[in-house]
Design a protein around this motif. Structure first.
Motif, PDB file in Angstrom:
ATOM      1  N   UNK A  51      -6.810 -34.890  -0.247  1.00  0.00           N
ATOM      2  CA  UNK A  51      -6.133 -34.082   0.779  1.00  0.00           C
ATOM      3  C   UNK A  51      -4.607 -34.115   0.595  1.00  0.00           C
ATOM      4  N   UNK A  52      -4.158 -33.478  -0.483  1.00  0.00           N
ATOM      5  CA  UNK A  52      -2.716 -33.375  -0.724  1.00  0.00           C
ATOM      6  C   UNK A  52      -2.055 -32.343   0.180  1.00  0.00           C
ATOM      7  N   UNK A  53      -2.809 -31.398   0.706  1.00  0.00           N
ATOM      8  CA  UNK A  53      -2.262 -30.339   1.548  1.00  0.00           C
ATOM      9  C   UNK A  53      -2.679 -30.573   2.995  1.00  0.00           C
ATOM     10  N   UNK A  54      -1.686 -30.695   3.908  1.00  0.00           N
ATOM     11  CA  UNK A  54      -1.957 -30.934   5.327  1.00  0.00           C
ATOM     12  C   UNK A  54      -1.003 -30.107   6.181  1.00  0.00           C
ATOM     13  N   UNK A  55      -1.418 -29.926   7.444  1.00  0.00           N
ATOM     14  CA  UNK A  55      -0.592 -29.216   8.435  1.00  0.00           C
ATOM     15  C   UNK A  55      -0.794 -29.933   9.763  1.00  0.00           C
ATOM     16  N   UNK A  56       0.342 -30.323  10.412  1.00  0.00           N
ATOM     17  CA  UNK A  56       0.261 -31.100  11.661  1.00  0.00           C
ATOM     18  C   UNK A  56       1.278 -30.579  12.670  1.00  0.00           C
ATOM     19  N   UNK A  57       1.028 -30.886  13.958  1.00  0.00           N
ATOM     20  CA  UNK A  57       1.941 -30.512  15.018  1.00  0.00           C
ATOM     21  C   UNK A  57       1.559 -31.177  16.319  1.00  0.00           C
ATOM     22  N   UNK A  58       2.550 -31.329  17.221  1.00  0.00           N
ATOM     23  CA  UNK A  58       2.244 -31.914  18.523  1.00  0.00           C
ATOM     24  C   UNK A  58       3.333 -31.541  19.522  1.00  0.00           C
ATOM     25  N   UNK A  59       3.000 -31.666  20.784  1.00  0.00           N
ATOM     26  CA  UNK A  59       3.917 -31.356  21.880  1.00  0.00           C
ATOM     27  C   UNK A  59       4.823 -32.560  22.147  1.00  0.00           C
ATOM     28  N   UNK A  60       6.123 -32.319  22.074  1.00  0.00           N
ATOM     29  CA  UNK A  60       7.095 -33.387  22.411  1.00  0.00           C
ATOM     30  C   UNK A  60       7.194 -33.562  23.917  1.00  0.00           C
ATOM     31  N   UNK A  93       6.591 -25.464  26.107  1.00  0.00           N
ATOM     32  CA  UNK A  93       7.283 -26.723  25.831  1.00  0.00           C
ATOM     33  C   UNK A  93       7.899 -26.743  24.450  1.00  0.00           C
ATOM     34  N   UNK A  94       8.308 -27.939  24.054  1.00  0.00           N
ATOM     35  CA  UNK A  94       8.956 -28.162  22.763  1.00  0.00           C
ATOM     36  C   UNK A  94       7.969 -28.859  21.834  1.00  0.00           C
ATOM     37  N   UNK A  95       7.798 -28.309  20.607  1.00  0.00           N
ATOM     38  CA  UNK A  95       6.791 -28.780  19.679  1.00  0.00           C
ATOM     39  C   UNK A  95       7.424 -29.178  18.341  1.00  0.00           C
ATOM     40  N   UNK A  96       6.748 -30.108  17.677  1.00  0.00           N
ATOM     41  CA  UNK A  96       7.143 -30.533  16.330  1.00  0.00           C
ATOM     42  C   UNK A  96       6.030 -30.132  15.354  1.00  0.00           C
ATOM     43  N   UNK A  97       6.399 -29.542  14.194  1.00  0.00           N
ATOM     44  CA  UNK A  97       5.444 -29.128  13.169  1.00  0.00           C
ATOM     45  C   UNK A  97       5.908 -29.652  11.814  1.00  0.00           C
ATOM     46  N   UNK A  98       4.914 -30.034  10.985  1.00  0.00           N
ATOM     47  CA  UNK A  98       5.199 -30.538   9.642  1.00  0.00           C
ATOM     48  C   UNK A  98       4.143 -30.017   8.680  1.00  0.00           C
ATOM     49  N   UNK A  99       4.593 -29.652   7.430  1.00  0.00           N
ATOM     50  CA  UNK A  99       3.660 -29.189   6.412  1.00  0.00           C
ATOM     51  C   UNK A  99       3.907 -29.953   5.115  1.00  0.00           C
ATOM     52  N   UNK A 100       2.796 -30.249   4.416  1.00  0.00           N
ATOM     53  CA  UNK A 100       2.839 -30.932   3.131  1.00  0.00           C
ATOM     54  C   UNK A 100       1.893 -30.189   2.190  1.00  0.00           C
ATOM     55  N   UNK A 101       2.404 -29.692   1.066  1.00  0.00           N
ATOM     56  CA  UNK A 101       1.606 -28.912   0.118  1.00  0.00           C
ATOM     57  C   UNK A 101       1.852 -29.445  -1.288  1.00  0.00           C
ATOM     58  N   UNK A 102       0.870 -29.234  -2.168  1.00  0.00           N
ATOM     59  CA  UNK A 102       0.941 -29.702  -3.550  1.00  0.00           C
ATOM     60  C   UNK A 102       0.837 -28.525  -4.502  1.00  0.00           C
ATOM     61  N   UNK A 103       1.575 -28.614  -5.623  1.00  0.00           N
ATOM     62  CA  UNK A 103       1.585 -27.554  -6.625  1.00  0.00           C
ATOM     63  C   UNK A 103       0.490 -27.791  -7.665  1.00  0.00           C
ATOM     64  N   UNK A 104       0.004 -26.702  -8.253  1.00  0.00           N
ATOM     65  CA  UNK A 104      -1.038 -26.752  -9.274  1.00  0.00           C
ATOM     66  C   UNK A 104      -0.359 -26.638 -10.628  1.00  0.00           C
ATOM     67  N   UNK A 105      -0.111 -27.807 -11.282  1.00  0.00           N
ATOM     68  CA  UNK A 105       0.747 -27.817 -12.465  1.00  0.00           C
ATOM     69  C   UNK A 105       0.086 -27.185 -13.682  1.00  0.00           C
ATOM     70  N   UNK A 106      -1.273 -27.256 -13.826  1.00  0.00           N
ATOM     71  CA  UNK A 106      -1.922 -26.815 -15.053  1.00  0.00           C
ATOM     72  C   UNK A 106      -2.281 -25.334 -15.031  1.00  0.00           C
ATOM     73  N   UNK A 107      -1.710 -24.572 -14.093  1.00  0.00           N
ATOM     74  CA  UNK A 107      -1.853 -23.121 -14.069  1.00  0.00           C
ATOM     75  C   UNK A 107      -0.523 -22.535 -14.496  1.00  0.00           C
ATOM     76  N   UNK A 108      -0.536 -21.667 -15.489  1.00  0.00           N
ATOM     77  CA  UNK A 108       0.707 -21.153 -16.047  1.00  0.00           C
ATOM     78  C   UNK A 108       1.536 -20.383 -15.049  1.00  0.00           C
ATOM     79  N   UNK A 109       2.852 -20.646 -15.066  1.00  0.00           N
ATOM     80  CA  UNK A 109       3.828 -19.906 -14.269  1.00  0.00           C
ATOM     81  C   UNK A 109       3.426 -19.849 -12.802  1.00  0.00           C
TER      82      UNK A 109
END
Length: 279
Positions: free
Chosen positions: A267-276, A192-208
Motif C-alpha cells: 500500500x504505497x498509495x494512500x489518501x487520508x483526512x480528518x476534521x480538526x 468545519x476545518x479539515x486536514x487532508x494528506x496524499x501519498x503516491x508512488x511512481x511506476x519506474x519500469x514504465x517508459x516516460x
C-alpha cells in the motif's frame, strides 16, 4: 199343452233377439270407433255393408270428447343455432368514484406490514424513480463532531485520457462514513476545518512516466504532487493541506491522463483526512 208350446216359442224368440241385439251392439261400437279413428286421421269412414244384418240401423250422435291422454316422453334436444352477429359497442360509462382504502380487520392481517389482506396479489413493479440526493448516514450525537478516514490501494492504476479519479480497495478507518472508497470521494457533512494528506508512488519500469496527481475541491485544483521518472526505484511523493469546508463539499484525488500509479500489497498509495474542529 198349448201353453207350454207358447212358452217355448217365446223363449226361442227371446234367445234370437238377444243374439241379434248383441251383434248389432258390437257392430255399432265398431262403427263408432272406426268413425272416431277416421276423424282423427282425417279419413272418410267406410260405408256399412248393405248385406250385413245390421243394415238399416241409424247412427247416433257423436259422443263427448274423451279425457286427455298421458303426456308423451320429452323429445331430444335440437341442434345449436348459428351464432348471431356482434352487437353495436355501447357508450363509455362515466368514471366511478374512488373506493375506500382497504383496512383488514382479521387477525391474519396482524403479521402484514401494511394491514392488507394476506391473500391479496402483489402489484406490478413500478418504474424507476429519479436519482435521490447523496446518502448521508445517520451519526450518533457523540460522533457528530468526529470525522476521519484513511484509505489505500493494493493494485497499480493506469488513467485514461483526460484523467481518472483514484479509487481504493482498502479502508483503514471511516469515522462518520463520509468517505466512499469505491468512488474515491469524500463528502463533507459537518461544516468545519479539515486536514487532508496524499501519498503516491511512481511506476519506474514504465517508459516516460511522469507522475502527476491533483487534490480537487469541488473539481477545482488545490494542491498536487509531481515526480519525474529518472531513476530505477519506486519513488513516493506526498503533499497535504488544511481546508475550510461546508456541508456538501467534495474532495478527491485525480490522476492525469495516460499516467501510471504504482501500488502493491504494501500500500504505497494512500489518501487520508480528518476534521480538526467543527464550526
Amino acid at each position: 199343452m198349448f201353453k207350454m208350446y207358447q212358452h217355448f216359442l217365446l223363449l226361442l224368440l227371446f234367445v234370437i233377439c238377444s243374439t241379434n241385439f248383441a251383434q248389432v251392439t258390437e257392430e255399432t261400437d265398431k262403427c263408432v270407433c272406426d268413425c272416431e279413428q277416421s276423424q282423427q286421421r282425417n279419413e272418410v269412414p267406410i260405408p256399412p255393408n248393405h248385406n250385413h244384418p245390421t243394415h238399416g240401423f241409424v247412427y247416433g250422435q257423436p259422443g263427448q270428447p274423451g279425457q286427455p291422454g298421458i303426456p308423451g316422453a320429452p323429445g331430444t334436444n335440437g341442434n345449436h343455432g348459428i351464432p348471431g352477429s356482434s352487437g353495436v359497442p355501447g357508450q363509455k360509462g362515466e368514471r366511478g368514484q374512488k373506493g375506500d382504502v382497504f383496512q383488514c380487520q382479521s387477525k391474519d392481517c396482524q403479521n402484514t406490514s401494511n394491514g392488507s389482506s394476506p391473500n391479496s396479489q402483489k402489484g406490478e413493479k413500478g418504474e424507476q424513480g429519479p436519482p435521490g440526493p447523496p446518502v448521508i448516514d445517520f451519526i450518533r450525537p457523540y460522533e457528530r463532531a468526529n470525522v476521519a478516514f484513511s484509505a489505500g490501494r493494493t493494485k497499480t492504476m493506469t488513467s485514461q485520457d483526460p484523467g481518472s479519479v483514484i479509487t481504493y480497495d482498502t479502508l483503514f478507518v471511516n469515522v462518520g462514513h463520509d468517505f466512499d472508497k469505491d468512488t474515491g470521494v469524500f463528502r463533507c457533512r459537518i461544516n468545519g476545518t479539515y486536514y487532508f494528506a496524499m501519498h503516491v508512488a511512481n511506476f519506474y519500469d514504465v517508459g516516460d512516466n511522469n507522475l502527476y496527481v491533483q487534490l480537487l475541491h469541488n473539481n477545482k485544483h488545490i494542491i498536487s504532487v509531481y515526480h519525474h521518472d529518472d531513476s530505477t526505484y519506486r519513488d513516493s511523493v506526498s503533499n497535504s493541506v488544511i481546508l475550510q469546508l461546508v456541508r456538501g463539499d467534495q474532495i478527491k484525488l485525480y490522476l492525469e491522463g495516460n499516467r501510471h500509479l504504482y501500488s502493491s500489497s504494501r500500500r504505497f498509495t494512500t489518501f487520508s483526512g480528518y476534521l480538526l474542529f467543527a464550526d
